[in-house]
Design a protein around this motif. Structure first.
Motif, short mmCIF file in Angstrom:
data_model
loop_
_atom_site.label_atom_id
_atom_site.label_comp_id
_atom_site.label_asym_id
_atom_site.label_seq_id
_atom_site.Cartn_x
_atom_site.Cartn_y
_atom_site.Cartn_z
N LEU A 56 13.42 5.80 -40.34
CA LEU A 56 14.24 5.93 -39.13
C LEU A 56 13.51 6.73 -38.06
CD1 LEU A 56 17.82 6.48 -40.64
CD2 LEU A 56 16.96 4.45 -39.43
N ILE A 57 12.88 7.82 -38.51
CA ILE A 57 12.15 8.65 -37.54
C ILE A 57 11.02 7.84 -36.91
CG2 ILE A 57 10.66 10.67 -37.32
CD1 ILE A 57 12.35 12.00 -39.49
N LEU A 58 10.29 7.08 -37.78
CA LEU A 58 9.18 6.26 -37.26
C LEU A 58 9.68 5.20 -36.28
CD1 LEU A 58 6.18 5.54 -37.34
CD2 LEU A 58 6.69 4.05 -39.31
N THR A 59 10.82 4.58 -36.64
CA THR A 59 11.38 3.55 -35.75
C THR A 59 11.81 4.15 -34.42
OG1 THR A 59 12.15 2.30 -37.67
CG2 THR A 59 13.14 1.76 -35.54
N THR A 60 12.48 5.32 -34.50
CA THR A 60 12.92 5.99 -33.26
C THR A 60 11.72 6.37 -32.41
OG1 THR A 60 14.85 6.84 -34.42
CG2 THR A 60 14.25 7.87 -32.33
N LEU A 61 10.69 6.88 -33.06
CA LEU A 61 9.49 7.28 -32.33
C LEU A 61 8.85 6.07 -31.64
CD1 LEU A 61 7.30 9.32 -31.57
CD2 LEU A 61 6.21 8.85 -33.78
N CYS A 62 8.72 4.98 -32.38
CA CYS A 62 8.09 3.78 -31.80
C CYS A 62 8.96 3.16 -30.70
CB CYS A 62 7.81 2.76 -32.89
SG CYS A 62 6.47 3.24 -33.99
N TYR A 63 10.32 3.26 -30.90
CA TYR A 63 11.20 2.72 -29.87
C TYR A 63 11.07 3.52 -28.58
CZ TYR A 63 15.33 0.98 -27.48
OH TYR A 63 16.18 0.43 -26.55
N ALA A 64 11.01 4.86 -28.75
CA ALA A 64 10.83 5.71 -27.57
C ALA A 64 9.50 5.40 -26.88
CB ALA A 64 10.91 7.17 -27.96
N GLU A 65 8.45 5.20 -27.71
CA GLU A 65 7.16 4.87 -27.13
C GLU A 65 7.19 3.48 -26.47
OE1 GLU A 65 3.54 7.08 -29.26
OE2 GLU A 65 4.35 5.38 -30.38
N TRP A 66 7.92 2.57 -27.09
CA TRP A 66 8.02 1.22 -26.52
C TRP A 66 8.67 1.25 -25.14
CZ3 TRP A 66 12.65 -2.00 -26.24
CH2 TRP A 66 12.37 -3.33 -25.84
N ALA A 67 9.78 2.04 -25.04
CA ALA A 67 10.44 2.18 -23.74
C ALA A 67 9.52 2.85 -22.73
CB ALA A 67 11.73 2.98 -23.90
N LEU A 68 8.77 3.87 -23.21
CA LEU A 68 7.83 4.54 -22.31
C LEU A 68 6.71 3.61 -21.90
CD1 LEU A 68 6.87 7.14 -20.94
CD2 LEU A 68 5.66 7.73 -23.06
N ALA A 69 6.22 2.79 -22.82
CA ALA A 69 5.13 1.86 -22.51
C ALA A 69 5.57 0.84 -21.46
CB ALA A 69 4.68 1.16 -23.78
N ARG A 70 6.81 0.41 -21.55
CA ARG A 70 7.30 -0.55 -20.55
C ARG A 70 7.34 0.06 -19.17
NH1 ARG A 70 12.41 -3.78 -22.92
NH2 ARG A 70 12.19 -4.75 -20.89
N ARG A 71 7.69 1.35 -19.09
CA ARG A 71 7.71 2.02 -17.78
C ARG A 71 6.28 2.22 -17.27
NH1 ARG A 71 12.45 4.42 -16.23
NH2 ARG A 71 11.29 5.92 -14.96
N VAL A 72 5.41 2.60 -18.22
CA VAL A 72 4.02 2.80 -17.82
C VAL A 72 3.39 1.48 -17.34
CG1 VAL A 72 1.72 3.37 -18.68
CG2 VAL A 72 3.68 4.79 -19.31
N ALA A 73 3.77 0.38 -17.97
CA ALA A 73 3.16 -0.92 -17.66
C ALA A 73 3.75 -1.58 -16.43
CB ALA A 73 3.32 -1.85 -18.86
#
Length: 566
Positions: free
Chosen positions: A490-507
């Motif tokens: 769960l922690i890994l999924t939450t971390l990757c989801y947060a990074e995914w959302a951040l990556a979309r903003r960065v991109a």
């Protein structure tokens, strides 16, 4: 003086005139006049071949002017019918040398009464007595006009009563080019007023015929004098009647018109007839043709710009409206992440697409089905809506060309449906190639390597730390339970989801830039495809321009020929 060799140099120019007349389809008047002009060009070739043949001299005059009497006086015998009944001359009377023959008369010979002679001084001349130019009989006038097209020298006979005949000067105006003239004022014994002769010369100068000689004669008296001499009346008993300049006319016909002078007359006539035919071709060119062509080009270019905008809007709006293309580019961009974060990013993309589908929203683009998305949207395009502006463009260009005085070449008849379909295919091809190119590391989206490393570092570190804890617990006898495993996931999924959302903003900036590049590429494909399909109008304009340039070259080369003629 024009030499025969110099005149033969006109042959290539006549060939070019014929090629221009046959091939030019951008001047509507020339298309209608083509057969007549080709006939005139064939006459030019016949005249060139006849430079060494006898001089054809045509006697022209109004009703009762004395043409037949004049021919009898020149012949010294009654060879042409003379009568008080008008018109007397209803067919040609041909006075020719027996050795020279009549082969050069062509169709005239079939309608002529032939009168041969053996006078050596007239060996190189054929004299023709023609029907009256003012005859009420249509056949008589037709015979005269047919003869005027082929003769070399015209003896134009007038009388004091009708020397300013409007019909005569109309005839001279129509046939002044391409033949030489000698003017004869007959019946001088009935009117000795010099002012009348000067008035006639003034009228000829006004008509542009002032360079030709004028003789004042009495054909009847000249005939009577020669008939008297022919009967053998002694000179002491014969009282010659006044005949004016008839003796000078005889000298001109018998001596001055030698072989050299005849060829000079024929050569000059041929050059003038080339000028006449070239002027007839030029007459079909619209006034201010260059300015009209420039205006036609300008309006075509403006119409083409408007067409590209209209077709591009109708073609590309379904692809790029409502951020459809940025969503597609964003999905492809996110699919370029690798390793652990790339796995989770792909998983989140699929979940998002599934959620959109369950909620009834338009699904966001699947990075692995980009080509399908583009093809699907293009298949839903309204083809008739794309065809309408293309049809309007073709009609507008054609109508403007006709208004400018030019014909519509067949190249402008390309079907609009084919142009619209070609534009769709071009956009599909270029856009699919561009979308597929987004997966290429060397494509427009650069800098993904550092981001890939940055976004993979936290989840990778977390997994490494978790595995270290697992191995440590295993060796210390404290194995990790299922609850710890679920919590770590769960922690890994939450971390990757947060990074995914951040990556979309960065991109977002890169995605926007790439989407705009795709749109520009699609616009460029539309412009290029329409440029090819609407190139018919450009080719038509180029064809008109080339024909005008060819005609200018013909006139310039002919003018150079006349300047260089000795």
């Amino acid at each position: 003086m024009l030499t025969v060799e110099r005149v033969h140099a006109l042959r290539p120019l006549v060939d070019r005139m014929e090629a221009f007349t046959r091939e030019c389809d951008v001047l509507p008047g020339l298309t209608l006049d083509r057969e007549s002009i080709l006939g005139l060009l064939q006459q030019l070739r016949d005249l060139e071949e006849a430079l060494g043949t006898p001089l054809k001299v045509l006697l022209v005059g109004g009703t009762g002017a004395g043409k037949s009497t004049l021919l009898n006086a020149i012949a010294g015998a009654d060879i042409a019918k003379v009568s008080a009944l008008r018109p007397t001359t209803r067919e040609f009377v041909c006075y020719y040398h027996r050795a020279a023959g009549t082969a050069t008369l062509g169709a005239i010979e079939a309608t002529a009464t032939l009168r041969p002679h053996d006078r050596p001084e007239l060996r190189e001349k054929i004299l023709l007595d023609a029907p009256d130019f003012d005859s009420a009989l249509r056949d008589n006038r037709r015979l005269l006009l047919d003869a005027l097209r082929t003769v070399d020298l015209v003896l134009c006979l007038v009388t004091p009563e009708k020397y300013l005949s409007a019909e005569l000067f109309r005839l001279l105006e129509e046939h002044r080019q391409g033949r030489s003239f000698v003017f004869l004022m007959n019946r001088m014994d009935q009117c000795a007023d010099d002012r009348l002769l000067e008035d006639f010369r003034s009228a000829l100068r006004t008509a542009g015929l002032g360079e030709f000689p004028v003789f004042r004669i009495s054909a009847r008296n000249a005939l009577e004098n020669r008939l008297v001499r022919g009967r053998g009346v002694p000179a002491a008993e014969a009282v010659p009647l006044p005949e004016g300049d008839f003796a000078a006319l005889e000298t001109f016909l018998e001596r001055e018109l030698d072989r050299v002078r005849i060829r000079e007359i024929k050569s000059r006539n041929l050059v003038e007839r080339v000028d006449l035919v070239l002027s007839r071709i030029e007459r079909h060119v619209p006034e201010k043709a260059e300015e009209r062509l420039v205006a036609w080009k300008r309006e075509r270019d403006d119409a083409l710009v408007a067409l590209v905008d209209e077709v591009s809007r109708r073609l590309l709006d379904p692809l790029f409206r409502a951020d459809a293309m940025p969503a597609l580019v964003g999905a492809v961009w996110m699919s370029r992440f690798r390793f652990l974060f790339g796995v989770f990013a792909s998983f989140f993309q699929r979940l998002e697409a599934l959620a959109d589908s369950r909620a009834g929203r338009p699904p966001r683009a699947d990075p692995h089905a980009a080509a399908t998305v583009v093809r699907g949207r293009l298949q839903k395009l309204d083809r008739p809506a794309l065809t309408a502006p293309l049809t309007l463009f073709g009609r507008r260009v054609r109508d403007r060309g006709r208004a400018a005085g030019f014909a519509c070449p067949p190249a402008l008849q390309d079907p609009a449906e084919a142009a619209a379909e070609t534009a769709v295919q071009a956009v599909e091809h270029d856009l699919l190639a561009a979308v597929e190119g987004l997966h290429d590391p060397e494509a427009e989206l650069r800098g993904i390597g550092l981001l890939d490393l940055a976004f993979n570092l936290p989840p990778t570190a977390f997994v490494a730390l978790f595995l270290w804890q697992v191995f440590r617990g295993f060796f210390e006898g404290r194995p990790i339970g299922l609850d710890h495993l679920v919590s770590a996931l769960l922690i890994l999924t939450t971390l990757c989801y947060a990074e995914w959302a951040l990556a979309r903003r960065v991109a977002r900036r890169s995605v926007t830039r790439a989407a705009r590049a795709l749109e520009e590429r699609a616009w460029r494909a539309v412009r290029l495809s329409l440029g090819d399909q609407t190139g018919a109008s450009g080719r038509a304009l180029a064809q008109v321009e080339a024909r005008l340039r060819d005609l200018r070259a013909l006139r310039a080369d002919f003018a150079r020929f006349r300047r260089e003629a000795p």
